[in-house]
Every structure is written in structure tokens, then in C-alpha cells.
Write a protein that holds these residues in place. Sequence first.
Motif, PDB file in Angstrom:
ATOM      1  N   UNK A   1       0.740  -1.063  -0.107  1.00 54.48           N
ATOM      2  CA  UNK A   1      -0.017  -0.050   0.091  1.00 54.48           C
ATOM      3  C   UNK A   1       1.059   1.088  -0.068  1.00 54.48           C
ATOM      4  N   UNK A   2       1.844   1.129   0.853  1.00 58.14           N
ATOM      5  CA  UNK A   2       2.774   2.514   0.935  1.00 58.14           C
ATOM      6  C   UNK A   2       3.343   2.799  -0.452  1.00 58.14           C
ATOM      7  N   UNK A   3       3.986   1.552  -1.175  1.00 59.37           N
ATOM      8  CA  UNK A   3       4.494   1.687  -2.493  1.00 59.37           C
ATOM      9  C   UNK A   3       3.598   1.967  -3.586  1.00 59.37           C
ATOM     10  N   UNK A   4       2.462   1.911  -3.348  1.00 61.80           N
ATOM     11  CA  UNK A   4       1.416   2.259  -4.296  1.00 61.80           C
ATOM     12  C   UNK A   4       0.986   3.823  -4.298  1.00 61.80           C
ATOM     13  N   UNK A   5       1.516   4.608  -3.481  1.00 67.77           N
ATOM     14  CA  UNK A   5       1.347   5.995  -3.394  1.00 67.77           C
ATOM     15  C   UNK A   5       2.256   6.755  -4.260  1.00 67.77           C
ATOM     16  N   UNK A   6       1.656   7.572  -5.036  1.00 74.95           N
ATOM     17  CA  UNK A   6       2.522   8.155  -5.958  1.00 74.95           C
ATOM     18  C   UNK A   6       2.311   9.930  -5.992  1.00 74.95           C
ATOM     19  N   UNK A   7       3.623  10.403  -6.172  1.00 75.37           N
ATOM     20  CA  UNK A   7       3.648  11.855  -6.101  1.00 75.37           C
ATOM     21  C   UNK A   7       3.482  12.372  -4.668  1.00 75.37           C
ATOM     22  N   UNK A   8       3.591  13.524  -4.482  1.00 75.95           N
ATOM     23  CA  UNK A   8       3.796  14.424  -3.231  1.00 75.95           C
ATOM     24  C   UNK A   8       4.937  14.356  -2.614  1.00 75.95           C
ATOM     25  N   UNK A   9       5.141  15.016  -1.554  1.00 76.69           N
ATOM     26  CA  UNK A   9       6.253  15.195  -0.963  1.00 76.69           C
ATOM     27  C   UNK A   9       6.026  14.418   0.377  1.00 76.69           C
ATOM     28  N   UNK A  10       6.632  13.262   0.566  1.00 76.35           N
ATOM     29  CA  UNK A  10       6.516  12.222   1.422  1.00 76.35           C
ATOM     30  C   UNK A  10       7.186  12.208   2.691  1.00 76.35           C
ATOM     31  N   UNK A  11       6.563  12.079   3.997  1.00 82.86           N
ATOM     32  CA  UNK A  11       7.404  12.487   5.268  1.00 82.86           C
ATOM     33  C   UNK A  11       7.482  11.330   5.817  1.00 82.86           C
ATOM     34  N   UNK A  12       7.289  10.056   5.274  1.00 84.70           N
ATOM     35  CA  UNK A  12       7.444   8.750   5.740  1.00 84.70           C
ATOM     36  C   UNK A  12       7.877   7.844   4.544  1.00 84.70           C
ATOM     37  N   UNK A  13       9.505   7.680   4.665  1.00 81.77           N
ATOM     38  CA  UNK A  13      10.150   7.014   3.465  1.00 81.77           C
ATOM     39  C   UNK A  13       9.873   5.526   3.604  1.00 81.77           C
ATOM     40  N   UNK A  14       9.491   5.046   2.387  1.00 84.24           N
ATOM     41  CA  UNK A  14       8.962   3.479   2.273  1.00 84.24           C
ATOM     42  C   UNK A  14       9.951   2.646   2.564  1.00 84.24           C
ATOM     43  N   UNK A  15      11.467   2.974   2.203  1.00 84.26           N
ATOM     44  CA  UNK A  15      12.536   1.880   2.658  1.00 84.26           C
ATOM     45  C   UNK A  15      12.692   2.178   4.362  1.00 84.26           C
ATOM     46  N   UNK A  16      12.518   3.222   4.988  1.00 80.14           N
ATOM     47  CA  UNK A  16      12.477   3.229   6.394  1.00 80.14           C
ATOM     48  C   UNK A  16      11.312   2.426   7.217  1.00 80.14           C
ATOM     49  N   UNK A  17      10.257   2.750   6.541  1.00 79.12           N
ATOM     50  CA  UNK A  17       9.001   1.888   7.016  1.00 79.12           C
ATOM     51  C   UNK A  17       9.082   0.444   6.882  1.00 79.12           C
ATOM     52  N   UNK A  18       9.908  -0.115   5.856  1.00 79.06           N
ATOM     53  CA  UNK A  18       9.944  -1.457   5.646  1.00 79.06           C
ATOM     54  C   UNK A  18      10.783  -1.969   6.938  1.00 79.06           C
ATOM     55  N   UNK A  19      11.819  -1.077   7.431  1.00 84.44           N
ATOM     56  CA  UNK A  19      12.793  -1.650   8.337  1.00 84.44           C
ATOM     57  C   UNK A  19      11.917  -1.268   9.848  1.00 84.44           C
ATOM     58  N   UNK A  20      11.425  -0.276   9.759  1.00 84.15           N
ATOM     59  CA  UNK A  20      10.618   0.152  11.036  1.00 84.15           C
ATOM     60  C   UNK A  20       9.669  -1.020  11.659  1.00 84.15           C
ATOM     61  N   UNK A  21       8.949  -1.605  10.435  1.00 82.41           N
ATOM     62  CA  UNK A  21       7.953  -2.530  10.584  1.00 82.41           C
ATOM     63  C   UNK A  21       8.612  -3.954  10.608  1.00 82.41           C
ATOM     64  N   UNK A  22       9.632  -4.059  10.879  1.00 83.21           N
ATOM     65  CA  UNK A  22      10.421  -5.525  10.999  1.00 83.21           C
ATOM     66  C   UNK A  22      11.442  -5.435  12.119  1.00 83.21           C
ATOM     67  N   UNK A  23      11.135  -5.712  13.207  1.00 83.00           N
ATOM     68  CA  UNK A  23      11.797  -5.495  14.414  1.00 83.00           C
ATOM     69  C   UNK A  23      13.322  -6.092  14.481  1.00 83.00           C
ATOM     70  N   UNK A  24      13.352  -7.279  13.601  1.00 85.14           N
ATOM     71  CA  UNK A  24      14.779  -7.782  13.307  1.00 85.14           C
ATOM     72  C   UNK A  24      15.683  -7.090  12.431  1.00 85.14           C
ATOM     73  N   UNK A  25      15.075  -6.282  11.343  1.00 88.34           N
ATOM     74  CA  UNK A  25      15.775  -5.289  10.697  1.00 88.34           C
ATOM     75  C   UNK A  25      16.046  -4.219  11.486  1.00 88.34           C
ATOM     76  N   UNK A  26      15.150  -3.520  12.191  1.00 96.17           N
ATOM     77  CA  UNK A  26      15.326  -2.504  12.787  1.00 96.17           C
ATOM     78  C   UNK A  26      16.391  -2.685  13.971  1.00 96.17           C
ATOM     79  N   UNK A  27      16.319  -3.756  14.669  1.00 90.72           N
ATOM     80  CA  UNK A  27      17.641  -3.861  15.810  1.00 90.72           C
ATOM     81  C   UNK A  27      18.740  -3.787  15.221  1.00 90.72           C
TER      82      UNK A  27
END
Length: 387
Positions: free
Chosen positions: A98-124
Motif C-alpha cells: 500500500x505504501x509503495x502504491x502511493x504516487x507523487x507528493x512530498x512524503x514524510x515517511x520514507x518507504x524504505x524506512x518503513x520496511x525496516x521500522x516494521x520489522x523488529x529484526x531489521x530495525x534492531x
Amino acid sequence: MGGLRPKGAPVKWAVVANGENRRVALFAAAAEAAGCGTPRVVEWRDVLRDGGHDFADDEVVRLDSPGENAEVDRLLRGIDEPTRVEGSARWYAGFLDGVRSLRGGRRLDDPADLAVLFDKRLCHARLHAAGVPVPQSPTSGALRTVEDWDGVRDLMAEAALRRVFVKLAHGSSASGVLAVETTASGRIRATTSVERTADGDLHNSLRIRRYTDEAQIAAIVDTLAPDGLHIERWLPKASLGSRSADLRVVVVAGRATHAVVRTSRSPLTNLHLGGARGDLAAVRALAGDRWAEALSIGERAAACFPGTLCVGVDLLPAVGWRRFAVGEVNAFGDLLPGLTGLPGSGAEGLDTYAAQVAALRSLSPGHFPVRPALLLDTPTRTAHAPA
């Protein structure tokens, strides 16, 4: 494409959220008070159903939590019962799509950051690589997978860990978390909000439960394991009065702006599980000259996610309030109604949402550039990620 609007000028806000959620009302109030008008709300259910959404180049796009909406939860997890614990791996895959399907705009939540933030193993692993203090973890970076309770026991023994938190890799709000402790004689206890029904389904509950039958604990963990598990050392926490305590520190544009003390009689301090806000002034007095270091650690954790304007960092204070470690970093960790900014933070008198609105105006042009279609932002899939 140009930069953000000139400093001090109103921002044209758009928010991807569940429109009925109080988060939206609180952010809209902050934007309106700043003279930005009412943000345009794009519903998560529409994004997920329609395969995305297009934003204008001059819109500043803020993502908010897709939680607390049964229809959106069903679209993400494929489960009709909102209290069910299972399905977090599917939720993760659906949310990122869903995040990747958003197009355009100046986004304050980086998709690559979110992929890590929502995986506790990667975030750690990211925090550890940056030198941010974190609890010991045998699953950091998803290099070790856990298939069942026996796997948890094996990793605990290998790492000489008698007390651990077992967490869903993609969980939030303490969903599926077990605080596990063993004795030298082999006795075991798990503290959790998970309720297991007679037919084996797992549900989130507002009541903390303690399981001492290893067969029951094993059944819960075996059910959770297919969604991915993260294990980390259970650090002894500092106390405030007779209750254990930790901190949620909100970091906006790199600066720690807000902090709240969370206290509990159980290992889980989440406010919805019976935790209570503690006395921040008392904590600052107990921490003394280490308070500044605590805030600095929160800022260092947030710096690991430079493409995201705001995160909530959970700080674990050691006994004595002299040392701190990061337990989690939350993409949507700013829901702290009524809390105003820390002295000297630049957010005095502002709630967490008003602080974000104000911070955006101070950023240099181009800090959050217009995003095209996000195929370029899709992170490389890893072995643990749902296909």
C-alpha cells in the motif's frame, strides 16, 4: 520540482489515514491552528482497494497508522476478527504494498524506512550497526529464523539468556509479545496479553496473563512463529515508586521534542494494557546528568531513519536510571494526547502533531522531495519477507 513552500508559508497537507481515527482529528487541529487549513484525508481502505493514490507535487503527504479499523485490518491481514493475533506477516506485506502504491507528493515517511521500522529484526540490526545501545538479540538482522518454541529455547540456551522478550517481527502495540523467564531448575513463566482459546486461536486481550505450563507457552509460540519472531534480552528496568518504568521519546526532524514515562506492575508498560503515565519530573531528577544522554540516544535512533519526519523511540532505563537502551522505534508513535514539548526542545507548548507542523517549515527546501511511482523505492526482498 522545487522545494517545500517558503518558511512560514502554509503547507498543503494530505494525510493517508483512517479518517474516523482520533489521530486524524488531532493532526487536523494542529494544521488548522497553524493556518494551513484542513488536511485532505485519503482513506487507507481506498488506497488498498484501488491500488494506490496520486498526490499533487505541492502536497505534503503524511502517513498515519492504518490500525483501529476493522475493514482495513481485514484487507491487510485477511482475518475477520480484529482481536486475532495471527496474520502479522501478511499485514506487513500488504502495508508495504500500500505504501509503495502511493504516487507523487512530498512524503514524510520514507518507504524504505518503513520496511525496516516494521520489522523488529531489521530495525534492531540497523540500530546496532549505528552504535545505538540495544538489548542483546540472537535474531537481529533476521539472520537466524525461529520456527517454533523449541527454536526459541535453543537460541536462549545458546545465548545464555534466561529472560527474554519474544515478539512478533511485524507486531505493534504489544500484540503477541511474551515476556519469558526461566529459573535454574528449568521452571518457566510467560507474561503476555495473548489469550489462547480452546480451539487454539490467539486473541489480543486487555488483561495480562501469566502462563506457567510450558505446553501452553509452546502452543502460543508455535502458532505465532510462521509470522516471524524476534527475540531479545529482557533487560532489568528501572522503577518509579513500586512500578517498572520506561520512556517513549518522540523525535521530530531529528530533535527529541516530547517524552512520556510509562509505568506498570507487569513487564508490559503499554498504556492500553494497564500502564500509566509516570512523573517525568521525578525521572529527570533520578537520571540527573544522564537525562541529556537519554534524549541523545533517542535522537541517534531516529537518525537511523533520515527519510521519516517523526518517530517514537521506546527507551529502556537500566536500574538506577544511569544507562538506557532502545527497545523499539515506532513509525506511528506520536499519539500522546495532551502532552506538550520538553523544555528547550523548541516545541514548548506544542503537542506532538503541532510540533511536526512547525518543524516542517524549518526544514531546508528539498528535504522531502517529490516522489514518483515508488518501484524505485522497493527494498530488496529478504528471505524472511513475505513474497
